[in-house]
Design an enzyme around this catalytic site. Sequence first.
Site, PDB file in Angstrom:
ATOM      1  N   LYS A  54      32.338  50.686  39.861  1.00  0.00           N
ATOM      2  CA  LYS A  54      33.132  49.532  40.312  1.00  0.00           C
ATOM      3  C   LYS A  54      34.183  49.993  41.328  1.00  0.00           C
ATOM      4  O   LYS A  54      34.415  49.350  42.353  1.00  0.00           O
ATOM      5  CB  LYS A  54      33.798  48.838  39.105  1.00  0.00           C
ATOM      6  CG  LYS A  54      32.798  48.081  38.242  1.00  0.00           C
ATOM      7  CD  LYS A  54      33.363  47.582  36.919  1.00  0.00           C
ATOM      8  CE  LYS A  54      32.258  46.952  36.077  1.00  0.00           C
ATOM      9  NZ  LYS A  54      32.680  46.484  34.756  1.00  0.00           N
ATOM     10  N   GLN A  98      37.589  46.902  30.687  1.00  0.00           N
ATOM     11  CA  GLN A  98      36.204  47.299  30.416  1.00  0.00           C
ATOM     12  C   GLN A  98      35.904  47.234  28.920  1.00  0.00           C
ATOM     13  O   GLN A  98      36.683  47.715  28.097  1.00  0.00           O
ATOM     14  CB  GLN A  98      35.976  48.720  30.963  1.00  0.00           C
ATOM     15  CG  GLN A  98      34.532  49.195  30.908  1.00  0.00           C
ATOM     16  CD  GLN A  98      33.587  48.414  31.813  1.00  0.00           C
ATOM     17  OE1 GLN A  98      33.972  47.865  32.834  1.00  0.00           O
ATOM     18  NE2 GLN A  98      32.322  48.352  31.422  1.00  0.00           N
ATOM     19  N   ASP A 121      36.485  38.602  35.441  1.00  0.00           N
ATOM     20  CA  ASP A 121      35.331  38.801  34.562  1.00  0.00           C
ATOM     21  C   ASP A 121      34.826  37.463  34.012  1.00  0.00           C
ATOM     22  O   ASP A 121      33.724  37.385  33.481  1.00  0.00           O
ATOM     23  CB  ASP A 121      35.747  39.670  33.361  1.00  0.00           C
ATOM     24  CG  ASP A 121      35.094  41.034  33.374  1.00  0.00           C
ATOM     25  OD1 ASP A 121      34.030  41.178  33.999  1.00  0.00           O
ATOM     26  OD2 ASP A 121      35.648  41.945  32.737  1.00  0.00           O
TER      27      ASP A 121
END
Length: 283
Positions: A54, A98, A121
């Site tokens: 990422k 994460q 997200d």
Amino acid sequence: MSGKIIDGKEIANSIHESLKNEIEELKSKTDKVPGLAVILVGDDKASHKYVSMKEKACKKVGINSVVYRLDANTTEEEVLELIDKLNKDEDINGILVQLPLPNGIGEKKINANILPSKDVDGFHAVNTGKLFLGEEGFLPCTPKGIIKLIKSTDIEIEGKNAVVIGRSNIVGKPTALLLLRENATVTICHSRTRNLEEHIRNADIIVSAAGVADLVTETMVKDKAIVIDAGINFKDGKLVGDVDYINVKKKASWITPVPGGVGPMTIAMLLENTVEAFKKKWS
Ligand code: GUN
């Protein structure tokens, strides 16, 4: 005839290219670039790899990424304090924590404390609620990428039978909602589904996100189905999806490989959401 490959890597690369141009333009107008904060807690090897990917993708397109790699002993309170600081930071447009998180840090609580306007997200209840209601909000990256991959085939989704295997909050459930939004007739299958084969055999579009290697085999798949493999499994030390790719490819009209299918699109959608968050704030 063998199915055509949906090249997620190539599609993701072309998205990167247009985001890079857009970010340059935004920078010339605002004198700012989008900023993404990534929080990674603990030592999960796969998570460290995903976060590095990422980070690299952000750099490629001109997003300023700040990664917080925190010790496995970090407390929930400490993570919440960091989120609070990032929520207030004008240079940060997106915040990503994460998953999975170590025991003792509650995923629900963490997601609930990220500002919905920075929730790139798409995991905050406000954004999942908007998805449910069909309103505009941040879409979770993997499902958003899956829809783009299906659309890249130019085969109409409307009216098709779609089967989603897996009912996770991150992939299965939101993918089913997005397919419904596209007017597909959607069936969600999961570990308790009886006669999984029967459901899959009826599907024009199959999305597998079960996390079981070789779950979807050639005999289960309808001729000319579109097969999207969102599975991440390790078999004999190799990354594989849920689909018996070599054999199912013979039957499908289109199929995504693993790696190089859904994975790169998840990252591309994260970048897209971050740019979207930036634009909502500054332009
Ligand atoms: N872990 C696996 N997939 C994801 C994702 O899309 N977002 C986050 N934050 N964690 C993940």
